[in-house]
Design a protein around this motif. Structure first.
Motif, mmCIF file in Angstrom:
data_model
loop_
_atom_site.group_PDB
_atom_site.id
_atom_site.type_symbol
_atom_site.label_atom_id
_atom_site.label_comp_id
_atom_site.label_asym_id
_atom_site.label_seq_id
_atom_site.Cartn_x
_atom_site.Cartn_y
_atom_site.Cartn_z
ATOM 1 N N GLY A 1 7.446 1.781 -1.001
ATOM 2 C CA GLY A 1 6.971 1.117 -2.225
ATOM 3 C C GLY A 1 6.902 0.678 -3.021
ATOM 4 O O GLY A 1 6.223 -0.190 -3.858
ATOM 5 N N ALA A 2 8.335 0.300 -3.265
ATOM 6 C CA ALA A 2 9.207 -0.781 -3.720
ATOM 7 C C ALA A 2 8.524 -1.893 -3.720
ATOM 8 O O ALA A 2 8.158 -2.751 -4.754
ATOM 9 C CB ALA A 2 10.480 0.019 -4.119
ATOM 10 N N LEU A 3 8.422 -2.340 -2.572
ATOM 11 C CA LEU A 3 8.415 -3.663 -1.951
ATOM 12 C C LEU A 3 7.105 -4.324 -2.251
ATOM 13 O O LEU A 3 6.861 -5.406 -2.768
ATOM 14 C CB LEU A 3 8.651 -4.150 0.143
ATOM 15 C CG LEU A 3 8.970 -5.267 0.031
ATOM 16 C CD1 LEU A 3 10.061 -6.230 -0.287
ATOM 17 C CD2 LEU A 3 9.078 -5.667 1.773
ATOM 18 N N ALA A 4 6.092 -2.964 -1.555
ATOM 19 C CA ALA A 4 4.490 -3.753 -2.170
ATOM 20 C C ALA A 4 4.408 -3.519 -3.673
ATOM 21 O O ALA A 4 2.927 -4.260 -4.092
ATOM 22 C CB ALA A 4 4.193 -1.929 -1.507
ATOM 23 N N GLU A 5 5.462 -2.968 -4.526
ATOM 24 C CA GLU A 5 4.358 -2.552 -5.695
ATOM 25 C C GLU A 5 5.349 -4.059 -6.202
ATOM 26 O O GLU A 5 4.505 -4.701 -7.474
ATOM 27 C CB GLU A 5 5.443 -2.078 -6.470
ATOM 28 C CG GLU A 5 5.076 -1.833 -8.275
ATOM 29 C CD GLU A 5 5.831 -0.473 -8.988
ATOM 30 O OE1 GLU A 5 5.999 -0.403 -10.144
ATOM 31 O OE2 GLU A 5 5.563 0.732 -7.856
ATOM 32 N N THR A 6 6.567 -4.827 -5.669
ATOM 33 C CA THR A 6 7.186 -5.736 -6.201
ATOM 34 C C THR A 6 6.022 -6.992 -6.095
ATOM 35 O O THR A 6 5.686 -7.851 -6.390
ATOM 36 C CB THR A 6 8.496 -6.067 -5.836
ATOM 37 O OG1 THR A 6 8.695 -5.843 -4.409
ATOM 38 C CG2 THR A 6 9.435 -5.422 -7.348
ATOM 39 N N SER A 7 5.656 -7.029 -4.470
ATOM 40 C CA SER A 7 5.162 -7.900 -4.219
ATOM 41 C C SER A 7 3.734 -8.520 -5.022
ATOM 42 O O SER A 7 3.681 -9.304 -5.013
ATOM 43 C CB SER A 7 4.567 -8.032 -2.656
ATOM 44 O OG SER A 7 4.106 -6.782 -2.551
ATOM 45 N N ASP A 8 2.703 -7.482 -5.590
ATOM 46 C CA ASP A 8 1.723 -7.339 -6.270
ATOM 47 C C ASP A 8 1.558 -8.170 -6.894
ATOM 48 O O ASP A 8 0.539 -8.455 -7.752
ATOM 49 C CB ASP A 8 1.060 -5.119 -5.738
ATOM 50 C CG ASP A 8 -0.222 -6.040 -7.061
ATOM 51 O OD1 ASP A 8 -0.687 -6.300 -5.924
ATOM 52 O OD2 ASP A 8 -0.545 -5.595 -7.409
ATOM 53 N N LEU A 9 2.649 -8.154 -8.040
ATOM 54 C CA LEU A 9 2.962 -8.551 -9.237
ATOM 55 C C LEU A 9 2.914 -9.598 -9.309
ATOM 56 O O LEU A 9 2.070 -10.635 -9.560
ATOM 57 C CB LEU A 9 4.264 -7.948 -10.161
ATOM 58 C CG LEU A 9 4.291 -8.069 -11.244
ATOM 59 C CD1 LEU A 9 5.162 -7.122 -12.009
ATOM 60 C CD2 LEU A 9 5.261 -9.707 -11.620
ATOM 61 N N LEU A 10 4.142 -10.860 -8.088
ATOM 62 C CA LEU A 10 4.008 -11.913 -8.202
ATOM 63 C C LEU A 10 2.713 -12.697 -7.399
ATOM 64 O O LEU A 10 2.688 -13.347 -7.523
ATOM 65 C CB LEU A 10 4.668 -11.864 -6.366
ATOM 66 C CG LEU A 10 6.257 -11.497 -7.154
ATOM 67 C CD1 LEU A 10 7.156 -11.923 -5.868
ATOM 68 C CD2 LEU A 10 7.237 -12.821 -8.262
ATOM 69 N N PHE A 11 1.472 -11.591 -6.290
ATOM 70 C CA PHE A 11 0.565 -12.082 -5.790
ATOM 71 C C PHE A 11 -0.763 -12.584 -7.226
ATOM 72 O O PHE A 11 -0.877 -13.150 -7.832
ATOM 73 C CB PHE A 11 -0.210 -11.073 -5.068
ATOM 74 C CG PHE A 11 -1.543 -11.018 -4.495
ATOM 75 C CD1 PHE A 11 -1.766 -11.975 -4.206
ATOM 76 C CD2 PHE A 11 -3.065 -10.355 -5.930
ATOM 77 C CE1 PHE A 11 -3.214 -11.933 -3.818
ATOM 78 C CE2 PHE A 11 -4.225 -10.400 -5.553
ATOM 79 C CZ PHE A 11 -4.267 -11.224 -4.693
ATOM 80 N N ARG A 12 -0.234 -11.184 -8.385
ATOM 81 C CA ARG A 12 -1.344 -11.218 -9.415
ATOM 82 C C ARG A 12 -0.506 -12.572 -10.318
ATOM 83 O O ARG A 12 -1.948 -13.000 -11.410
ATOM 84 C CB ARG A 12 -0.824 -10.072 -10.313
ATOM 85 C CG ARG A 12 -1.789 -8.784 -9.481
ATOM 86 C CD ARG A 12 -1.966 -7.887 -10.756
ATOM 87 N NE ARG A 12 -0.240 -6.665 -10.762
ATOM 88 C CZ ARG A 12 0.309 -6.373 -11.384
ATOM 89 N NH1 ARG A 12 -0.253 -7.225 -12.663
ATOM 90 N NH2 ARG A 12 1.641 -5.920 -11.071
#
Length: 267
Positions: free
Chosen positions: A36-47
């Protein structure tokens, strides 16, 4: 050069990005090596509306890894510094570094270039091909011999290294399959083994998009891929435990569809 995009996708070595009138950035995010580390950071960038252009995820330790990427901030809803601050606040993020530029950005955080335990040097394939042609023009037949033996040593060492790394558990055909894949993924060409007779020890290798034929400076009358001829000689010498020598019977530099090497015992 013709690439089969249905079979492969060109590999981006992530050296630079050039996009006129764009606000660009490179990020190196150190992440905990957990799900989940990569998913969590990429989600922030998306937002924040950050457009990821290209990147890679590297795990260098059981506890952590790195996500390095180029991004377009032209339409982002926050400045680069604020996005970096928000990334640092995430529980799974250990550190964040970044560089900013407009229009053109060069990679800043990755060095040296490594694959397994080998250090690599990235070079322009067409310029390397042209340099081989120029060396042959200056030194004549002696240059072909030098290039052949350079390729021979590289091929023999690669086969030895792979076999040792795999604790000698693979048979000759499996070893050759690994070498063909490494040959391709390192950008030398797309090789196909069309014959491997372990009894007569006669082998045939076809190479599509061989890097030695890419330059417009290639001598279309006298072209021979001497480095690659040496490479396959060295590979089969190590695999078959018999001194082998390749002859190039077709060459894309002369207008053939592909380069083709016949490898037989060196008598």
């Amino acid at each position: 050069m013709v690439m089969n995009l249905e079979k492969y996708v060109p590999k981006d070595v992530m050296s630079f990005v050039s996009l006129p009138k764009r606000k660009l950035a490179e990020f190196m995010v150190k992440l905990k090596n957990v799900p989940g580390a990569l998913a969590e950071t990429s989600d922030l960038l998306f937002r924040y509306g950050v457009n990821i252009l290209t990147g890679m995820h590297i795990v260098t330790d059981p506890e952590f890894g790195y996500w390095i990427f180029f991004a377009d901030f032209t339409r982002a809803r926050e400045k680069t510094s604020q996005v970096a601050k928000e990334l640092r606040s995430l529980d799974k993020v250990l550190d964040v570094k970044y560089e900013e530029a407009e229009n053109f950005i060069v990679e800043s955080f990755l060095y040296p270039v490594m694959s397994w335990d080998w250090r690599f040097v990235i070079m322009n394939a067409e310029r390397l091909s042209a340099s081989f042609t120029r060396i042959k023009e200056l030194l004549g037949s002696g240059a072909a011999t030098i290039l052949f033996y350079q390729g021979f040593e590289y091929g023999a060492n690669l086969a030895y290294w792979i076999k040792e790394s795999m604790d000698n558990i693979i048979n000759p055909k499996e070893l050759l399959e690994v070498i063909v894949k490494i040959y391709r993924t390192n950008g030398w060409g797309d090789a196909e083994i069309s014959k491997m007779d372990l009894n007569s020890k006669e082998c045939i290798v076809k190479v599509y998009n061989c890097f030695e034929t890419l330059s417009s400076a290639v001598d279309t009358m006298n072209t021979t891929c001497d480095f690659n001829r040496g490479f396959w000689s060295g590979v089969f010498t190590k695999i078959l435990q018999t001194r082998m020598k390749a002859e190039e019977i077709k060459c894309a530099g002369k207008g053939d569809e592909h380069c083709e090497f016949v490898i037989k015992p060196w008598t």
